[in-house]
Design a protein around this motif. Structure first.
Motif, PDB file in Angstrom:
ATOM      1  N   GLY A  99       5.790  14.761   0.662  1.00  0.00           N
ATOM      2  CA  GLY A  99       7.118  14.849   1.260  1.00  0.00           C
ATOM      3  C   GLY A  99       7.310  14.014   2.509  1.00  0.00           C
ATOM      4  N   ARG A 100       8.494  14.183   3.095  1.00  0.00           N
ATOM      5  CA  ARG A 100       8.882  13.409   4.281  1.00  0.00           C
ATOM      6  C   ARG A 100       8.012  13.766   5.478  1.00  0.00           C
ATOM      7  NH1 ARG A 100      14.699  11.748   3.828  1.00  0.00           N
ATOM      8  NH2 ARG A 100      15.330  12.245   1.694  1.00  0.00           N
ATOM      9  N   LEU A 101       7.716  12.760   6.276  1.00  0.00           N
ATOM     10  CA  LEU A 101       6.966  12.979   7.507  1.00  0.00           C
ATOM     11  C   LEU A 101       7.938  13.464   8.569  1.00  0.00           C
ATOM     12  CD1 LEU A 101       4.138  12.670   8.781  1.00  0.00           C
ATOM     13  CD2 LEU A 101       4.856  10.392   9.545  1.00  0.00           C
ATOM     14  N   PRO A 102       7.716  14.639   9.156  1.00  0.00           N
ATOM     15  CA  PRO A 102       8.689  15.183  10.118  1.00  0.00           C
ATOM     16  C   PRO A 102       8.868  14.275  11.326  1.00  0.00           C
ATOM     17  CG  PRO A 102       6.619  16.423  10.170  1.00  0.00           C
ATOM     18  CD  PRO A 102       6.557  15.529   8.981  1.00  0.00           C
ATOM     19  N   GLY A 103      10.119  14.076  11.677  1.00  0.00           N
ATOM     20  CA  GLY A 103      10.449  13.279  12.858  1.00  0.00           C
ATOM     21  C   GLY A 103      10.372  11.787  12.653  1.00  0.00           C
ATOM     22  N   VAL A 104      10.064  11.342  11.439  1.00  0.00           N
ATOM     23  CA  VAL A 104       9.942   9.904  11.163  1.00  0.00           C
ATOM     24  C   VAL A 104      10.856   9.574   9.980  1.00  0.00           C
ATOM     25  CG1 VAL A 104       8.396   7.996  10.619  1.00  0.00           C
ATOM     26  CG2 VAL A 104       7.549   9.942  11.965  1.00  0.00           C
ATOM     27  N   GLU A 105      11.995   9.004  10.261  1.00  0.00           N
ATOM     28  CA  GLU A 105      12.979   8.705   9.232  1.00  0.00           C
ATOM     29  C   GLU A 105      12.433   7.683   8.239  1.00  0.00           C
ATOM     30  OE1 GLU A 105      16.612   9.155   7.305  1.00  0.00           O
ATOM     31  OE2 GLU A 105      15.904  10.234   9.079  1.00  0.00           O
ATOM     32  N   GLY A 106      12.567   7.999   6.945  1.00  0.00           N
ATOM     33  CA  GLY A 106      12.254   7.024   5.913  1.00  0.00           C
ATOM     34  C   GLY A 106      10.785   6.911   5.531  1.00  0.00           C
ATOM     35  N   TRP A 107       9.934   7.807   6.016  1.00  0.00           N
ATOM     36  CA  TRP A 107       8.513   7.756   5.640  1.00  0.00           C
ATOM     37  C   TRP A 107       8.177   8.995   4.812  1.00  0.00           C
ATOM     38  CZ3 TRP A 107       4.877   3.898   6.866  1.00  0.00           C
ATOM     39  CH2 TRP A 107       3.572   4.168   6.450  1.00  0.00           C
ATOM     40  N   VAL A 108       7.631   8.776   3.607  1.00  0.00           N
ATOM     41  CA  VAL A 108       7.295   9.855   2.685  1.00  0.00           C
ATOM     42  C   VAL A 108       5.839   9.704   2.262  1.00  0.00           C
ATOM     43  CG1 VAL A 108       7.838  10.962   0.476  1.00  0.00           C
ATOM     44  CG2 VAL A 108       9.675   9.955   1.863  1.00  0.00           C
ATOM     45  N   ASN A 109       5.110  10.804   2.237  1.00  0.00           N
ATOM     46  CA  ASN A 109       3.703  10.789   1.836  1.00  0.00           C
ATOM     47  C   ASN A 109       3.505  11.414   0.464  1.00  0.00           C
ATOM     48  OD1 ASN A 109       2.296   9.712   4.244  1.00  0.00           O
ATOM     49  ND2 ASN A 109       3.135  11.537   5.240  1.00  0.00           N
ATOM     50  N   ALA A 110       2.639  10.807  -0.328  1.00  0.00           N
ATOM     51  CA  ALA A 110       2.146  11.391  -1.577  1.00  0.00           C
ATOM     52  C   ALA A 110       0.677  10.981  -1.653  1.00  0.00           C
ATOM     53  CB  ALA A 110       2.925  10.887  -2.778  1.00  0.00           C
ATOM     54  N   CYS A 111      -0.146  11.673  -0.895  1.00  0.00           N
ATOM     55  CA  CYS A 111      -1.529  11.230  -0.705  1.00  0.00           C
ATOM     56  C   CYS A 111      -2.417  12.420  -0.343  1.00  0.00           C
ATOM     57  CB  CYS A 111      -1.600  10.165   0.387  1.00  0.00           C
ATOM     58  SG  CYS A 111      -0.846  10.664   1.962  1.00  0.00           S
ATOM     59  N   GLY A 112      -3.726  12.162  -0.247  1.00  0.00           N
ATOM     60  CA  GLY A 112      -4.659  13.199   0.176  1.00  0.00           C
ATOM     61  C   GLY A 112      -5.025  14.188  -0.912  1.00  0.00           C
ATOM     62  N   PHE A 113      -5.091  13.758  -2.166  1.00  0.00           N
ATOM     63  CA  PHE A 113      -5.254  14.690  -3.277  1.00  0.00           C
ATOM     64  C   PHE A 113      -6.668  15.243  -3.435  1.00  0.00           C
ATOM     65  CE2 PHE A 113      -1.295  12.638  -4.115  1.00  0.00           C
ATOM     66  CZ  PHE A 113      -0.520  13.628  -4.691  1.00  0.00           C
ATOM     67  N   SER A 114      -7.614  14.736  -2.679  1.00  0.00           N
ATOM     68  CA  SER A 114      -8.971  15.289  -2.638  1.00  0.00           C
ATOM     69  C   SER A 114      -9.593  15.424  -4.027  1.00  0.00           C
ATOM     70  CB  SER A 114      -8.964  16.648  -1.911  1.00  0.00           C
ATOM     71  OG  SER A 114      -8.455  16.512  -0.594  1.00  0.00           O
ATOM     72  N   GLY A 115      -9.400  14.392  -4.839  1.00  0.00           N
ATOM     73  CA  GLY A 115      -9.982  14.360  -6.164  1.00  0.00           C
ATOM     74  C   GLY A 115      -9.092  14.876  -7.273  1.00  0.00           C
ATOM     75  N   HIS A 116      -7.831  15.241  -6.959  1.00  0.00           N
ATOM     76  CA  HIS A 116      -6.961  15.867  -7.956  1.00  0.00           C
ATOM     77  C   HIS A 116      -5.723  15.037  -8.270  1.00  0.00           C
ATOM     78  CE1 HIS A 116      -8.901  19.429  -5.752  1.00  0.00           C
ATOM     79  NE2 HIS A 116      -9.637  19.121  -6.801  1.00  0.00           N
ATOM     80  N   GLY A 117      -5.713  13.786  -7.846  1.00  0.00           N
ATOM     81  CA  GLY A 117      -4.522  12.968  -8.042  1.00  0.00           C
ATOM     82  C   GLY A 117      -4.191  12.718  -9.497  1.00  0.00           C
ATOM     83  N   VAL A 118      -5.202  12.430 -10.318  1.00  0.00           N
ATOM     84  CA  VAL A 118      -4.954  12.150 -11.730  1.00  0.00           C
ATOM     85  C   VAL A 118      -4.303  13.355 -12.398  1.00  0.00           C
ATOM     86  CG1 VAL A 118      -6.100  11.817 -13.954  1.00  0.00           C
ATOM     87  CG2 VAL A 118      -6.709  10.375 -11.998  1.00  0.00           C
ATOM     88  N   GLN A 119      -4.811  14.550 -12.116  1.00  0.00           N
ATOM     89  CA  GLN A 119      -4.306  15.721 -12.830  1.00  0.00           C
ATOM     90  C   GLN A 119      -2.955  16.201 -12.327  1.00  0.00           C
ATOM     91  OE1 GLN A 119      -7.262  18.963 -12.265  1.00  0.00           O
ATOM     92  NE2 GLN A 119      -8.174  17.527 -10.852  1.00  0.00           N
ATOM     93  N   GLN A 120      -2.484  15.676 -11.198  1.00  0.00           N
ATOM     94  CA  GLN A 120      -1.208  16.141 -10.648  1.00  0.00           C
ATOM     95  C   GLN A 120      -0.147  15.051 -10.567  1.00  0.00           C
ATOM     96  OE1 GLN A 120      -2.429  17.975  -6.906  1.00  0.00           O
ATOM     97  NE2 GLN A 120      -3.082  19.842  -7.957  1.00  0.00           N
TER      98      GLN A 120
END
Length: 378
Positions: free
Chosen positions: A315-336
């Motif tokens: 989701g969106r980074l609080p207080g930072v317009e226009g920056w969205v994260n989809a990261c840090g899956f700790s080994g579960h990115g493929v399955q999600q």
């Protein structure tokens, strides 16, 4: 200067899924990747497992919805071989609570006693140096997929809808300009309304280059591979929670591994010194492993992208317009990835993800006193 509505950083499976769903919404999407081709990072080095056996509801549902999408995608090559967790006494009560949550959410998970758990192979419930196994759980819809095939298919769909892929394009710096971002790369400048950080193990570094703090760091993982077996059998992906040792069939071979919690940072190459401590616990629980030969050339390594609580940042980074994260899956990115792509398209196009409550996975959780960490981590 090239302009986009959304610039996706990273052409792994997460970035590809997001790019497809964003382009599907009619947005002008660019995808930048520092490697010469997509899926060359963690996606291409994944052990390719998909499972619903998590202890947090959001993780369970992210995986379950994604599995449904992969089931209908020929390029995913979904195989429901199952996941078998061998659970020690100290974790049994907590693990059963996880099963109750999984079942309450409508996902198929079974509790098995020791005799039933040995349907596929023999193991030593009591092994020297390891905690005794109390019981097991089995997810019949868990299994494996082809991460490379999924990633390329999502990118194919995204490009058919007008998205543009920029390979060999490294993220150098970014600054906010008005309500958007100017991104400097090795292939020139881009201007975009949104930056979607899907850079995997490099997500923390991408944040730093934009002057932001994203708590994602790389951790190296080994995948050891045996030589072909004369009599291969169908076995589930099996995890011994007392040691962290796991294995699964790969055609006529077995692949196996065990996380080394000290192996963090951008270290490259195989760590052959980790083979002995991995096999020590593996053969104690599964003595028949001693009969198999290792194929060093077929073994490989890759990165996990880890966060302090082993949960992704969405989701969106609080207080930072226009920056969205989809990261840090700790080994579960493929399955999600499949469901994450849908949710990030909602987050950007609609203003907020609504198909699933992602609040437990938003950046704001790191400022909260009560921490919730995913417990079923391999």
């Amino acid at each position: 200067m090239i302009r986009y509505d959304v610039l996706v950083v990273g052409a792994g499976i997460i970035g590809a899924a997001c790019a497809y769903r964003l382009a599907e919404r009619g947005l002008k999407v660019g995808v930048m990747e520092q490697a010469p081709a997509p899926a060359m990072g963690s996606t291409g080095k994944s052990a390719a497992g998909v499972r619903v056996q998590f202890t947090e509801a959001t993780n369970i549902l992210l995986s379950w919805h994604s599995i449904q999408e992969y089931r209908a995608m020929p390029e995913a090559a979904y195989r429901p071989i199952g996941y078998l967790f061998l659970v020690p006494l100290s974790q049994w009560e907590m693990h059963l609570k996880g099963v109750a949550l999984q079942q309450s959410l409508g996902v198929p998970v079974q509790v098995r006693d020791l005799e039933a758990a040995q349907e596929w192979f023999d193991f030593m419930p009591r092994a020297a140096g390891l905690e005794p196994i109390q019981g097991a759980t089995y997810g019949p819809a868990d299994g494996t997929v082809d991460p490379h095939g999924i990633c390329l298919e999502y990118l194919r769909r995204a490009r058919a809808l007008g998205a543009v892929l920029h390979t060999e394009t490294a993220f150098l710096a970014a600054e906010q300009v008005g309500s958007g971002w100017k991104v400097e790369t090795t292939r020139g400048s881009f201007q975009t309304s949104f930056v979607l950080n899907a850079a995997g193990a490099w997500a923390g570094e991408i944040g730093r280059r934009a002057g932001l703090s994203i708590p994602v760091e790389p951790a190296r993982r080994m995948v050891f591979c045996t030589a072909p077996r004369p009599h291969p059998s169908r076995q589930p992906l099996t995890i011994d929670l007392s040691s962290g040792f796991w294995f699964r069939p790969e055609h006529d071979r077995l692949i196996f591994g065990r996380s080394n919690p000290a192996d963090v940072g951008f270290r490259e190459g195989m760590d052959w010194s980790w083979l002995e401590p991995t096999l020590e616990v593996g053969m104690a629980r599964f003595p028949w492993l001693e009969q198999l030969q290792l194929d060093q050339k077929a073994s490989w390594w890759g990165y996990y992208e880890v966060t302090p609580d082993h949960n992704p940042i969405l989701g969106r980074l609080p207080g930072v317009e226009g920056w969205v994260n989809a990261c840090g899956f700790s080994g579960h990115g493929v399955q999600q990835a499949a469901m994450v792509g849908r949710l990030m398209a909602e987050e950007i196009a609609d203003g907020e993800a609504h198909s699933l409550n992602i609040n437990p996975l938003r950046y704001e959780r790191f400022a909260q006193t009560r921490k919730v960490a995913e417990k079923n981590i391999v």
